[in-house]
Design a protein around this motif. Structure first.
Motif, PDB file in Angstrom:
ATOM      1  N   GLU A   1       0.922  -1.084  -0.019  1.00 31.54           N
ATOM      2  CA  GLU A   1      -0.142   0.171   0.136  1.00 31.54           C
ATOM      3  C   GLU A   1       0.787   1.330  -0.138  1.00 31.54           C
ATOM      4  OE1 GLU A   1      -3.920   0.095   2.337  1.00 31.54           O
ATOM      5  OE2 GLU A   1      -2.515   1.788   3.321  1.00 31.54           O
TER       6      GLU A   1
ATOM      7  N   LEU B   1       1.758   6.628  -6.806  1.00 35.22           N
ATOM      8  CA  LEU B   1       0.398   7.722  -7.049  1.00 35.22           C
ATOM      9  C   LEU B   1       0.596   9.057  -6.967  1.00 35.22           C
ATOM     10  CD1 LEU B   1      -2.420   7.582  -7.969  1.00 35.22           C
ATOM     11  CD2 LEU B   1      -3.260   7.494  -5.564  1.00 35.22           C
ATOM     12  N   VAL B   2       1.461   9.077  -5.807  1.00 31.18           N
ATOM     13  CA  VAL B   2       1.582  10.600  -5.521  1.00 31.18           C
ATOM     14  C   VAL B   2       2.642  11.198  -6.393  1.00 31.18           C
ATOM     15  CG1 VAL B   2       2.993  12.414  -3.733  1.00 31.18           C
ATOM     16  CG2 VAL B   2       1.537  10.533  -3.099  1.00 31.18           C
TER      17      VAL B   2
ATOM     18  N   SER C   1       0.899  11.502 -10.063  1.00 29.21           N
ATOM     19  CA  SER C   1      -0.130  12.766 -10.099  1.00 29.21           C
ATOM     20  C   SER C   1       0.883  13.879 -10.120  1.00 29.21           C
ATOM     21  CB  SER C   1      -0.763  12.595  -8.921  1.00 29.21           C
ATOM     22  OG  SER C   1      -1.415  11.268  -8.549  1.00 29.21           O
ATOM     23  N   THR C   2       1.889  14.025  -9.417  1.00 32.47           N
ATOM     24  CA  THR C   2       2.818  15.327  -9.542  1.00 32.47           C
ATOM     25  C   THR C   2       3.458  15.346 -11.053  1.00 32.47           C
ATOM     26  OG1 THR C   2       3.218  14.827  -7.490  1.00 32.47           O
ATOM     27  CG2 THR C   2       4.700  16.547  -8.510  1.00 32.47           C
TER      28      THR C   2
ATOM     29  N   GLY D   1      -8.360  11.143  -7.644  1.00 27.83           N
ATOM     30  CA  GLY D   1      -7.889   9.884  -7.343  1.00 27.83           C
ATOM     31  C   GLY D   1      -6.995   9.876  -6.000  1.00 27.83           C
ATOM     32  N   LEU D   2      -6.042  10.664  -5.961  1.00 30.39           N
ATOM     33  CA  LEU D   2      -4.996  11.078  -4.923  1.00 30.39           C
ATOM     34  C   LEU D   2      -5.755  11.667  -3.799  1.00 30.39           C
ATOM     35  CD1 LEU D   2      -2.078  11.027  -4.070  1.00 30.39           C
ATOM     36  CD2 LEU D   2      -1.887  13.331  -4.764  1.00 30.39           C
TER      37      LEU D   2
ATOM     38  N   TRP E   1      -8.124   8.970  -2.321  1.00 25.44           N
ATOM     39  CA  TRP E   1      -7.064   8.049  -1.520  1.00 25.44           C
ATOM     40  C   TRP E   1      -6.774   8.679  -0.188  1.00 25.44           C
ATOM     41  CZ3 TRP E   1      -6.184   3.155  -1.212  1.00 25.44           C
ATOM     42  CH2 TRP E   1      -5.131   2.592  -0.687  1.00 25.44           C
TER      43      TRP E   1
ATOM     44  N   LEU F   1      -7.433   7.020   3.471  1.00 27.28           N
ATOM     45  CA  LEU F   1      -6.297   6.847   4.406  1.00 27.28           C
ATOM     46  C   LEU F   1      -6.758   7.399   5.725  1.00 27.28           C
ATOM     47  CD1 LEU F   1      -3.122   7.032   2.509  1.00 27.28           C
ATOM     48  CD2 LEU F   1      -4.070   4.917   3.310  1.00 27.28           C
TER      49      LEU F   1
ATOM     50  N   ASP G   1      -2.396   6.368   9.687  1.00 26.59           N
ATOM     51  CA  ASP G   1      -2.526   6.839   8.330  1.00 26.59           C
ATOM     52  C   ASP G   1      -3.113   8.290   7.949  1.00 26.59           C
ATOM     53  OD1 ASP G   1      -1.073   4.911   7.318  1.00 26.59           O
ATOM     54  OD2 ASP G   1      -2.874   3.517   6.764  1.00 26.59           O
TER      55      ASP G   1
ATOM     56  N   PHE H   1      -1.607  13.765   1.714  1.00 28.62           N
ATOM     57  CA  PHE H   1      -2.026  13.380   0.253  1.00 28.62           C
ATOM     58  C   PHE H   1      -3.200  14.579  -0.402  1.00 28.62           C
ATOM     59  CE2 PHE H   1      -0.319   8.953   1.024  1.00 28.62           C
ATOM     60  CZ  PHE H   1       0.829   9.567   0.716  1.00 28.62           C
TER      61      PHE H   1
ATOM     62  N   ILE I   1      -1.479  17.647  -0.984  1.00 33.20           N
ATOM     63  CA  ILE I   1      -0.940  17.543  -2.429  1.00 33.20           C
ATOM     64  C   ILE I   1      -1.719  17.642  -3.540  1.00 33.20           C
ATOM     65  CG2 ILE I   1       0.567  16.108  -3.831  1.00 33.20           C
ATOM     66  CD1 ILE I   1       2.030  15.261  -1.472  1.00 33.20           C
TER      67      ILE I   1
END
Lengths: 62, 206
Positions: free
Chosen positions: A3, A10-11, A14-15, B64-65, B68, B72, B137, B144, B147
């Motif tokens: 995970e 994913l981070v 995306s960036t 999605g981020l 997510w 979390l 988390d 996240f 960001i």
């Protein structure tokens, strides 16, 4: 662990995507630019992490 | 005279350099609405503007981020309450628009039919430092969502500008080419003038 790794990717993805999307308009260049920046980010972060580990290891045994 | 390869490329020259916002308006679409939609739901502004790949990427990756991050944190990443969250983080999270507002409503028990987890915590659990007492988390979720909000601000700016893409680079390349052409023309004129002057001088000397 999986995970965390997926989240990290994913981070970074995306960036890389957003930073490329604002300066490209052709789909192929957008995809290539995103992948290139993703590689730089992942490689750079992992490289830095390895460097920190090596320096820490060397310092611990010095 | 320099007859080397020219810098200009026909394909670049054939693309008319119109301001991207004006070009979007000419297609009957509003850059302002694109910006608003891009803020409301990441990626949707670009879909509206016709940039399908960018829009899809925005929806999948940025939205999605954010989602997510919400997952979390158990849906409790967005707070305006210093006791449980970090209210300054909201300044970054709000860049993600509607999802951030929904997250805020959920955390503050304003979302009908949804109860945040902390409602069911004991008094002792509630009194504990928020991030230590909660699941580990939560910090990651907070980060996240921040960001994603900040990244979406870039997409909002892009949509507001009419999704310019490589417009700035093309404009700069064209200006550079024009400067080079002007310099080349000037150099040729100076050379012609000097050779003419030389020929005149030789004629007078003879």
């Amino acid at each position: 662990m999986t995970e965390d790794l997926l989240t990290f990717l994913l981070v970074c993805l995306s960036t890389a995507f957003v930073c490329t999307a604002i300066k490209e308009d052709e789909d192929a260049r957008l995809a290539l630019g995103t992948l290139r920046l993703l590689g730089v980010m992942v490689g750079g972060i992992l490289g830095f992490a390895v460097l920190v580990q090596v320096v820490t290891l060397v310092a611990a045994h010095a | 005279m320099n007859d080397g390869p020219t810098v200009a490329t026909p394909s670049e020259d054939s693309v008319p350099l119109v301001d991207p916002a004006e070009a979007l308006r000419a297609r009957g679409k509003s850059p302002e609405l694109a910006g608003l939609l891009a803020w409301l739901v990441p990626g949707v502004g670009h879909l509206y503007a016709g940039a399908l790949v960018k829009g899809a990427g925005g929806v999948v990756l940025v939205l999605g981020l954010f989602l997510w991050g919400l997952y979390l944190s158990g849906g409790e990443a967005v707070w305006l309450d210093q006791e449980r969250g970090h209210q300054y983080a909201f300044l970054a999270q709000i860049g993600a628009g509607a999802p951030a507002l929904l997250g805020l409503a959920y955390s503050h028990e304003k979302l009908p039919g949804a109860e945040p987890v902390y409602v069911h915590l004991t008094e002792k659990e509630r009194a504990a430092p928020p991030y230590a007492a909660g699941h580990p988390d939560r910090d990651a979720g907070l980060l996240f969502t921040m960001i994603a909000g900040l990244l979406n601000m870039l997409l909002v700016h892009d949509a507001l500008s009419g999704v310019p893409g490589a417009y700035a680079r093309r404009l700069e390349e064209r200006r550079r080419r024009e400067r080079l052409d002007a310099l080349r023309t000037q150099l040729e004129a100076e050379r012609a003038a000097s050779s003419e002057a030389g020929a005149t001088g030789e004629g007078e000397a003879s």
